[in-house]
Motif scaffolding. Structure first.
Motif, PDB file in Angstrom:
ATOM      1  N   PHE A 122       0.841  -1.197   0.000  1.00 49.35           N
ATOM      2  CA  PHE A 122       0.000   0.000   0.000  1.00 49.35           C
ATOM      3  C   PHE A 122       0.876   1.247   0.000  1.00 49.35           C
ATOM      4  N   SER A 123       0.360   2.318  -0.598  1.00 42.13           N
ATOM      5  CA  SER A 123       1.094   3.579  -0.628  1.00 42.13           C
ATOM      6  C   SER A 123       0.163   4.729  -0.264  1.00 42.13           C
ATOM      7  N   ARG A 124       0.756   5.774   0.285  1.00 41.03           N
ATOM      8  CA  ARG A 124       0.044   7.016   0.592  1.00 41.03           C
ATOM      9  C   ARG A 124       0.881   8.168   0.072  1.00 41.03           C
ATOM     10  N   SER A 125       0.344   8.914  -0.883  1.00 44.44           N
ATOM     11  CA  SER A 125       1.081  10.014  -1.507  1.00 44.44           C
ATOM     12  C   SER A 125       0.319  11.317  -1.325  1.00 44.44           C
ATOM     13  N   GLU A 126       1.060  12.362  -0.994  1.00 47.81           N
ATOM     14  CA  GLU A 126       0.451  13.682  -0.818  1.00 47.81           C
ATOM     15  C   GLU A 126       1.027  14.650  -1.848  1.00 47.81           C
ATOM     16  N   PHE A 127       0.132  15.261  -2.623  1.00 49.37           N
ATOM     17  CA  PHE A 127       0.509  16.244  -3.628  1.00 49.37           C
ATOM     18  C   PHE A 127       0.113  17.646  -3.162  1.00 49.37           C
ATOM     19  N   GLN A 128       0.917  18.622  -3.562  1.00 52.09           N
ATOM     20  CA  GLN A 128       0.616  20.028  -3.310  1.00 52.09           C
ATOM     21  C   GLN A 128       0.328  20.698  -4.641  1.00 52.09           C
ATOM     22  N   ILE A 129      -0.838  21.343  -4.751  1.00 49.75           N
ATOM     23  CA  ILE A 129      -1.236  22.012  -5.973  1.00 49.75           C
ATOM     24  C   ILE A 129      -1.347  23.512  -5.705  1.00 49.75           C
ATOM     25  N   TYR A 130      -0.681  24.320  -6.529  1.00 47.69           N
ATOM     26  CA  TYR A 130      -0.788  25.777  -6.459  1.00 47.69           C
ATOM     27  C   TYR A 130      -1.589  26.221  -7.678  1.00 47.69           C
ATOM     28  N   MET A 131      -2.743  26.827  -7.445  1.00 45.08           N
ATOM     29  CA  MET A 131      -3.658  27.133  -8.534  1.00 45.08           C
ATOM     30  C   MET A 131      -4.386  28.446  -8.277  1.00 45.08           C
ATOM     31  N   THR A 132      -5.256  28.831  -9.217  1.00 48.90           N
ATOM     32  CA  THR A 132      -6.051  30.056  -9.067  1.00 48.90           C
ATOM     33  C   THR A 132      -7.541  29.727  -9.099  1.00 48.90           C
ATOM     34  N   MET A 133      -8.337  30.554  -8.442  1.00 52.51           N
ATOM     35  CA  MET A 133      -9.792  30.412  -8.469  1.00 52.51           C
ATOM     36  C   MET A 133     -10.422  31.754  -8.795  1.00 52.51           C
ATOM     37  N   GLN A 134     -11.287  31.744  -9.804  1.00 51.36           N
ATOM     38  CA  GLN A 134     -11.964  32.974 -10.211  1.00 51.36           C
ATOM     39  C   GLN A 134     -13.364  33.043  -9.595  1.00 51.36           C
ATOM     40  N   THR A 135     -13.771  34.229  -9.217  1.00 56.58           N
ATOM     41  CA  THR A 135     -15.099  34.444  -8.634  1.00 56.58           C
ATOM     42  C   THR A 135     -15.932  35.332  -9.562  1.00 56.58           C
ATOM     43  N   TYR A 136     -17.135  34.847  -9.880  1.00 62.27           N
ATOM     44  CA  TYR A 136     -18.064  35.596 -10.732  1.00 62.27           C
ATOM     45  C   TYR A 136     -19.408  35.743 -10.022  1.00 62.27           C
ATOM     46  N   GLN A 137     -20.116  36.779 -10.365  1.00 57.63           N
ATOM     47  CA  GLN A 137     -21.486  36.974  -9.882  1.00 57.63           C
ATOM     48  C   GLN A 137     -22.329  37.519 -11.037  1.00 57.63           C
ATOM     49  N   ASN A 138     -23.353  36.731 -11.392  1.00 51.71           N
ATOM     50  CA  ASN A 138     -24.206  37.105 -12.531  1.00 51.71           C
ATOM     51  C   ASN A 138     -23.364  37.335 -13.787  1.00 51.71           C
ATOM     52  N   ASP A 139     -22.441  36.404 -13.998  1.00 50.19           N
ATOM     53  CA  ASP A 139     -21.538  36.450 -15.162  1.00 50.19           C
ATOM     54  C   ASP A 139     -20.598  37.640 -15.159  1.00 50.19           C
ATOM     55  N   GLU A 140     -20.507  38.320 -14.037  1.00 54.78           N
ATOM     56  CA  GLU A 140     -19.579  39.450 -13.931  1.00 54.78           C
ATOM     57  C   GLU A 140     -18.385  39.050 -13.075  1.00 54.78           C
ATOM     58  N   PHE A 141     -17.190  39.284 -13.607  1.00 55.95           N
ATOM     59  CA  PHE A 141     -15.973  38.917 -12.897  1.00 55.95           C
ATOM     60  C   PHE A 141     -15.790  39.787 -11.654  1.00 55.95           C
ATOM     61  N   LEU A 142     -15.485  39.111 -10.512  1.00 57.11           N
ATOM     62  CA  LEU A 142     -15.269  39.839  -9.264  1.00 57.11           C
ATOM     63  C   LEU A 142     -13.805  39.818  -8.831  1.00 57.11           C
ATOM     64  N   SER A 143     -13.211  38.618  -8.827  1.00 57.98           N
ATOM     65  CA  SER A 143     -11.834  38.532  -8.323  1.00 57.98           C
ATOM     66  C   SER A 143     -11.193  37.218  -8.779  1.00 57.98           C
ATOM     67  N   ILE A 144      -9.872  37.173  -8.640  1.00 61.15           N
ATOM     68  CA  ILE A 144      -9.113  35.956  -8.875  1.00 61.15           C
ATOM     69  C   ILE A 144      -8.118  35.816  -7.728  1.00 61.15           C
ATOM     70  N   ASN A 145      -8.043  34.613  -7.153  1.00 62.88           N
ATOM     71  CA  ASN A 145      -7.204  34.388  -5.986  1.00 62.88           C
ATOM     72  C   ASN A 145      -6.345  33.142  -6.181  1.00 62.88           C
ATOM     73  N   GLN A 146      -5.161  33.204  -5.602  1.00 68.65           N
ATOM     74  CA  GLN A 146      -4.266  32.050  -5.655  1.00 68.65           C
ATOM     75  C   GLN A 146      -4.536  31.144  -4.452  1.00 68.65           C
ATOM     76  N   LEU A 147      -4.570  29.829  -4.715  1.00 69.45           N
ATOM     77  CA  LEU A 147      -4.887  28.859  -3.684  1.00 69.45           C
ATOM     78  C   LEU A 147      -3.827  27.770  -3.629  1.00 69.45           C
ATOM     79  N   GLU A 148      -3.719  27.161  -2.459  1.00 70.95           N
ATOM     80  CA  GLU A 148      -2.905  25.963  -2.288  1.00 70.95           C
ATOM     81  C   GLU A 148      -3.837  24.822  -1.902  1.00 70.95           C
TER      82      GLU A 148
END
Length: 202
Positions: A122-148
């Motif tokens: 058996f194995s257990r592996s942990e990955f770290q992902i650095y990505m972005t998430m965009q926020t919209y409201q009523n199809d209008e762009f509000l913000s973009i944030n970096q996430l881990e």
């Protein structure tokens, strides 16, 4: 590329041979070593490097119990994402944090110095992902944030390898190992590794 079914069959065959030739010996021993792995994530074109340590107990010339602990090197997968609205570039990165395996090792000697073996456990592996998430409201762009984000994959692993006894204490080895299918973001990918290492018995 060796298929999963063929590799599993060879591993089972190695286990059968080693079990059939099992005989308890007086020179049961502990061993420690180091390992370097190149890991390939199919369907995503990802390659990761890891380095680590291993330790095990050899019950006989045929059967051992082994633990491997590896850490991802800094050269994981990385790219950049250009966001037109903000006119900014954001990094995207995937890397291995840690990888822990508990394995049964089933060996079959080909000569006094050369041995083939199968691995299963058996194995257990942990990955770290650095990505972005965009926020919209009523199809209008509000913000973009970096996430881990951390992704943990646990499951069955198996493989096959060959080792060469350099001295009665020092052994060099190379093995091919299949890990559980890995799901990053939205799709699953086949995952395997090619490893080389050295161990010291005491």
């Amino acid at each position: 590329m060796m298929s999963k079914s063929l590799l599993a069959a060879v591993s089972i065959a190695t286990l059968s041979f080693s079990t059939a030739s099992y005989s308890k010996e007086e020179n049961d021993q502990w061993y420690l070593g180091g390992i370097f792995s190149k890991q390939d994530i199919h369907n995503r074109g990802r390659e990761f490097d890891s380095i680590g340590v291993l330790g095990g107990y050899q019950y006989s010339s045929n059967i051992s119990l082994e633990t491997r602990l590896s850490f991802g090197l800094s050269n994981g997968y990385s790219s950049f994402y250009y966001h037109e609205i903000t006119d900014k570039t954001f990094p995207y990165k995937e890397e291995i944090n840690t990888q822990l395996s508990l394995l049964g090792k089933f060996s079959y000697p080909l000569s006094d110095s050369l041995t083939i073996y199968g691995l299963a456990g058996f194995s257990r592996s942990e990955f770290q992902i650095y990505m972005t998430m965009q926020t919209y409201q009523n199809d209008e762009f509000l913000s973009i944030n970096q996430l881990e984000k951390k992704i943990t994959e646990v499951g069955v692993t198996y493989g096959i390898g060959v080792e060469y006894e350099v001295t009665p204490e020092v052994t060099a080895f190379v093995d091919y190992q299949v890990y559980p299918d890995l799901k990053i973001v939205s799709r699953e990918s086949n995952w395997n590794s090619l490893s080389v290492g050295v161990s010291y018995a005491f």
